[in-house]
Design a protein around this motif. Structure first.
Motif, PDB file in Angstrom:
ATOM      1  N   ASP A   1       0.094  14.780   6.803  1.00  0.00           N
ATOM      2  CA  ASP A   1       1.314  14.224   6.239  1.00  0.00           C
ATOM      3  C   ASP A   1       1.474  12.813   6.805  1.00  0.00           C
ATOM      4  OD1 ASP A   1       3.706  14.187   4.815  1.00  0.00           O
ATOM      5  OD2 ASP A   1       4.863  15.117   6.418  1.00  0.00           O
ATOM      6  N   THR A   2       1.994  11.913   5.989  1.00  0.00           N
ATOM      7  CA  THR A   2       2.336  10.589   6.510  1.00  0.00           C
ATOM      8  C   THR A   2       3.749  10.257   6.071  1.00  0.00           C
ATOM      9  OG1 THR A   2       1.413   9.512   4.549  1.00  0.00           O
ATOM     10  CG2 THR A   2      -0.001   9.641   6.469  1.00  0.00           C
ATOM     11  N   THR A   3       4.483   9.609   6.946  1.00  0.00           N
ATOM     12  CA  THR A   3       5.832   9.199   6.608  1.00  0.00           C
ATOM     13  C   THR A   3       6.171   7.946   7.396  1.00  0.00           C
ATOM     14  OG1 THR A   3       8.131   9.908   6.480  1.00  0.00           O
ATOM     15  CG2 THR A   3       6.912  10.620   8.414  1.00  0.00           C
ATOM     16  N   ARG A   4       7.218   7.266   6.993  1.00  0.00           N
ATOM     17  CA  ARG A   4       7.678   6.124   7.752  1.00  0.00           C
ATOM     18  C   ARG A   4       8.634   6.603   8.843  1.00  0.00           C
ATOM     19  NH1 ARG A   4       7.427   0.584   6.108  1.00  0.00           N
ATOM     20  NH2 ARG A   4       6.842   1.104   3.984  1.00  0.00           N
TER      21      ARG A   4
ATOM     22  N   MET B   1       0.847  -1.193   0.000  1.00  0.00           N
ATOM     23  CA  MET B   1       0.000   0.000   0.000  1.00  0.00           C
ATOM     24  C   MET B   1       0.884   1.245   0.000  1.00  0.00           C
ATOM     25  SD  MET B   1      -3.083   1.004   2.589  1.00  0.00           S
ATOM     26  CE  MET B   1      -2.091   0.597   4.016  1.00  0.00           C
ATOM     27  N   GLY B   2       0.693   2.132  -0.967  1.00  0.00           N
ATOM     28  CA  GLY B   2       1.489   3.346  -1.044  1.00  0.00           C
ATOM     29  C   GLY B   2       0.929   4.426  -0.132  1.00  0.00           C
ATOM     30  N   GLU B   3       1.705   5.523  -0.042  1.00  0.00           N
ATOM     31  CA  GLU B   3       1.346   6.632   0.848  1.00  0.00           C
ATOM     32  C   GLU B   3      -0.026   7.234   0.499  1.00  0.00           C
ATOM     33  OE1 GLU B   3       4.428   9.546   0.618  1.00  0.00           O
ATOM     34  OE2 GLU B   3       3.410  10.995   1.908  1.00  0.00           O
ATOM     35  N   PHE B   4      -0.281   7.402  -0.805  1.00  0.00           N
ATOM     36  CA  PHE B   4      -1.509   8.086  -1.201  1.00  0.00           C
ATOM     37  C   PHE B   4      -2.723   7.167  -1.079  1.00  0.00           C
ATOM     38  CE2 PHE B   4       2.082  10.188  -3.225  1.00  0.00           C
ATOM     39  CZ  PHE B   4       1.970  11.407  -2.600  1.00  0.00           C
TER      40      PHE B   4
ATOM     41  N   LEU C   1       5.874  16.521   8.623  1.00  0.00           N
ATOM     42  CA  LEU C   1       6.589  15.849   9.694  1.00  0.00           C
ATOM     43  C   LEU C   1       7.908  15.335   9.138  1.00  0.00           C
ATOM     44  CD1 LEU C   1       6.659  14.623  12.557  1.00  0.00           C
ATOM     45  CD2 LEU C   1       5.317  12.712  11.687  1.00  0.00           C
TER      46      LEU C   1
ATOM     47  N   SER D   1       0.915  20.981   6.989  1.00  0.00           N
ATOM     48  CA  SER D   1       1.652  20.355   8.077  1.00  0.00           C
ATOM     49  C   SER D   1       2.603  19.312   7.504  1.00  0.00           C
ATOM     50  CB  SER D   1       0.645  19.688   9.021  1.00  0.00           C
ATOM     51  OG  SER D   1       1.252  19.331  10.229  1.00  0.00           O
TER      52      SER D   1
ATOM     53  N   LEU E   1       4.853   6.363  10.898  1.00  0.00           N
ATOM     54  CA  LEU E   1       4.468   4.973  11.168  1.00  0.00           C
ATOM     55  C   LEU E   1       5.619   4.045  10.833  1.00  0.00           C
ATOM     56  CD1 LEU E   1       1.042   4.966   9.286  1.00  0.00           C
ATOM     57  CD2 LEU E   1       1.351   4.923  11.766  1.00  0.00           C
TER      58      LEU E   1
ATOM     59  N   LEU F   1      -2.878   4.866   1.217  1.00  0.00           N
ATOM     60  CA  LEU F   1      -3.090   4.841   2.664  1.00  0.00           C
ATOM     61  C   LEU F   1      -3.974   6.029   3.086  1.00  0.00           C
ATOM     62  CD1 LEU F   1      -0.136   4.400   5.200  1.00  0.00           C
ATOM     63  CD2 LEU F   1      -1.923   6.073   5.580  1.00  0.00           C
TER      64      LEU F   1
ATOM     65  N   LEU G   1       1.637  11.954  10.696  1.00  0.00           N
ATOM     66  CA  LEU G   1       1.768  10.629  11.284  1.00  0.00           C
ATOM     67  C   LEU G   1       3.048   9.980  10.785  1.00  0.00           C
ATOM     68  CD1 LEU G   1      -0.119   8.789  13.008  1.00  0.00           C
ATOM     69  CD2 LEU G   1      -1.179   8.055  10.859  1.00  0.00           C
TER      70      LEU G   1
ATOM     71  N   ASP H   1       7.878   7.627  -2.664  1.00  0.00           N
ATOM     72  CA  ASP H   1       6.668   7.275  -1.910  1.00  0.00           C
ATOM     73  C   ASP H   1       7.126   6.682  -0.587  1.00  0.00           C
ATOM     74  OD1 ASP H   1       4.565   5.718  -0.770  1.00  0.00           O
ATOM     75  OD2 ASP H   1       3.547   5.742  -2.702  1.00  0.00           O
ATOM     76  N   HIS H   2       6.665   7.280   0.526  1.00  0.00           N
ATOM     77  CA  HIS H   2       7.177   6.846   1.835  1.00  0.00           C
ATOM     78  C   HIS H   2       6.755   5.429   2.200  1.00  0.00           C
ATOM     79  CE1 HIS H   2       9.159  10.491   3.078  1.00  0.00           C
ATOM     80  NE2 HIS H   2       8.160  11.174   2.597  1.00  0.00           N
ATOM     81  N   PHE H   3       5.733   4.894   1.528  1.00  0.00           N
ATOM     82  CA  PHE H   3       5.277   3.553   1.896  1.00  0.00           C
ATOM     83  C   PHE H   3       5.321   2.560   0.746  1.00  0.00           C
ATOM     84  CE2 PHE H   3       3.677   6.168   5.247  1.00  0.00           C
ATOM     85  CZ  PHE H   3       3.969   5.396   6.355  1.00  0.00           C
TER      86      PHE H   3
END
Lengths: 326, 326
Positions: free
Chosen positions: A120-123, A1-4, B46, B44, A90, A6, A88, B323-325
């Motif tokens: 925003d989401t990141t690992r 599952m990619g960032e977008f 991170l 925002s 993760l 997700l 976030l 892509d972060h994920f």
């Protein structure tokens, strides 16, 4: 599952743009449109695994709490929640965790009419940064610097149970299962006093939310206002909800209970001041917002906080408040 | 050093409340007061150590970059920066690090008239969450969904150098010292195109900031707008600033250079669209904001992105965006 994917799956919700959030998730910025005459109250909190929550925390409860601690800041200012952003980090895209987290977060958001506007989401090591936006009429914000000599000092709801639960988790004390579950719910599902905060506009002279411990947080109000306070230990200790259902021997001694109430932290209740002439108005605000309030002390000219026992004697031992870098 | 002393020492600055931030650091919320008729643009981001920056990063540059990536989102929407909040998780209260970080952050903030309004500090693995606020006249926001068939596709500044530097750090290629320093500066000190973004209001039909790689980010604009694009590889590759000073053999081959430009990421330039009739206006906006712009392609009805070589043939290999994920 990619960032977008997700973001689409767990955080984007259907629905037309609202008047207060004309542009939400999916552009470089979100747009907020406060009503004319309104100012925007903003607060940001960062929750880190191991520091603010345990790795075993139920993701639904964590989603609730991450937003609750921010809404609590809006409550302390008397602002009406409008929207929030979520950033976030993760360790992995764990779908069960994400689904639970989103469910808990959106349940509380919906309760308060607060829309997720972007983020925003990141690992990375699990970290949750929520920034919340509320609206408040210009000049009506309840601040920390308005407490005056002679004001009453009030607290909402109950205090100390979250700390009691934390100590049980840490193994420094043990609680019977029902009491443990009750206090654990207070730690993991704090209820931000949003309605009370708005009801106290024009009544409270100062307010703060109790996140690091009552004495420490009231201390911020006192310093900002240039005053001091006396707190009645008897009134304060009664705020520990666990006392209601506890049988003899279930709880630590009174001194330890008082520590939890006065310096426990993680309560997300409001501590506020108001003149004695406003007592009726305070109680009506509490009634209208369905939130209990208790008068626990008074504001005085002499700086510092004095805690008095049932005989009116000052308790001189030190109560430590929570400080992330102490 | 405690949490509040840390805030006082490094993040609280003197000065009266400003009209746009009537209440700053030190209360439960900050207050923002957008001018009448203005909406508030919010973004925002991170940043996590090891993911967005290396542990060896100069704290001054990191302070700059953490704010720059957020200002870049405001730029893409055509918003004027007003304020930001900073939530910071730190492994320890390292004074030299904090002083450097604050210095870099405030230098960029002052350049853009953007005030630190509030935030949060906690102990934890190094993570930086900035939420930025800008104001934009209602209806004037440059969005992602306005690109139309026949529009030109433009890029600001230079692209690909940050990725070149990252690959040199990773050891997948080597660069002569002066080129390495030049590209490293692009990676560590990106310049958000704030003035250009505002100058493009009413001219650009769509815009995005290039953070994950040109193709991936332009792809968001195309999907939001229901169109496709063709990009000229010859125009694109010229955007790699390192080419200007490179001697033969200094840089990887053209295909690798094109990868850096098209899919490198971390550029924080603007990619935007505008009708051919607006070319003069675009160039004037660029001139007035002191930012170079280059026409790199055109918007077409057919979905997807086609990259054409100097002979007009489609380059069919895959360019991966970040892509972060994934």
């Amino acid at each position: 599952m990619g960032e977008f994917e997700l973001i689409d799956r767990y955080f984007r919700r259907d629905g037309a743009p609202s008047p207060q959030v004309p542009l939400g998730i999916g552009d470089d910025c979100a747009l907020l449109a406060p009503a004319p005459g309104m100012q925007l109250a903003v607060s940001s909190d960062l929750l880190v695994e191991g520091r603010h929550f345990l790795s075993t925390a139920d993701p639904r409860r964590l989603g609730h709490k991450a937003l609750a601690v921010n809404l609590s800041d809006l409550a302390a200012c008397g602002a009406r929640p409008m929207a929030f952003t979520l950033a976030l980090a993760l360790p992995s895209a764990d779908e069960a965790w994400l689904a639970g987290f989103a469910q808990g977060m959106f349940a509380l958001a919906d309760e308060h009419g607060c829309e997720l506007a972007g983020g925003d989401t990141t690992r990375g090591p699990l970290a949750i940064c929520i920034t919340v936006f509320g609206e408040v009429p210009a000049g009506a914000t309840i601040r920390r610097n308005g407490a005056r000599e002679g004001d009453d000092l009030w607290a909402s709801g109950t205090l100390g149970d979250a700390r009691l639960s934390l100590e049980a988790f840490r193994g420094t004390l043990s609680l019977p299962a029902p009491l443990f579950e009750q206090t654990r719910l207070r730690m993991e599902m704090p209820q931000p006093r949003v309605a009370l905060g708005q009801a106290l506009r024009g009544i409270a002279t100062a307010a703060i939310d109790v996140s690091d411990g009552l004495l420490g947080d009231v201390g911020h109000v006192l310093r900002a206002s240039g005053v001091g306070a006396t707190i009645e230990a008897r009134e304060a200790i009664a705020l520990l909800a666990a006392r209601v259902n506890a049988r003899p021997g279930d709880l630590p001694d009174d001194a330890a209970q008082l520590d939890c109430v006065l310096a426990g932290g993680d309560d997300y209740e409001l501590a506020f001041t108001a003149p004695p002439s406003a007592r009726e108005a305070v109680l009506e605000a509490a009634l209208n917002s369905g939130t209990a309030v208790t008068r626990i002390g008074r504001i005085e000219a002499a700086p510092g906080i004095r805690v008095l026992d049932a005989d009116g004697r000052a308790i001189t031992r030190r109560f430590a408040s929570f400080d992330h870098f102490a």
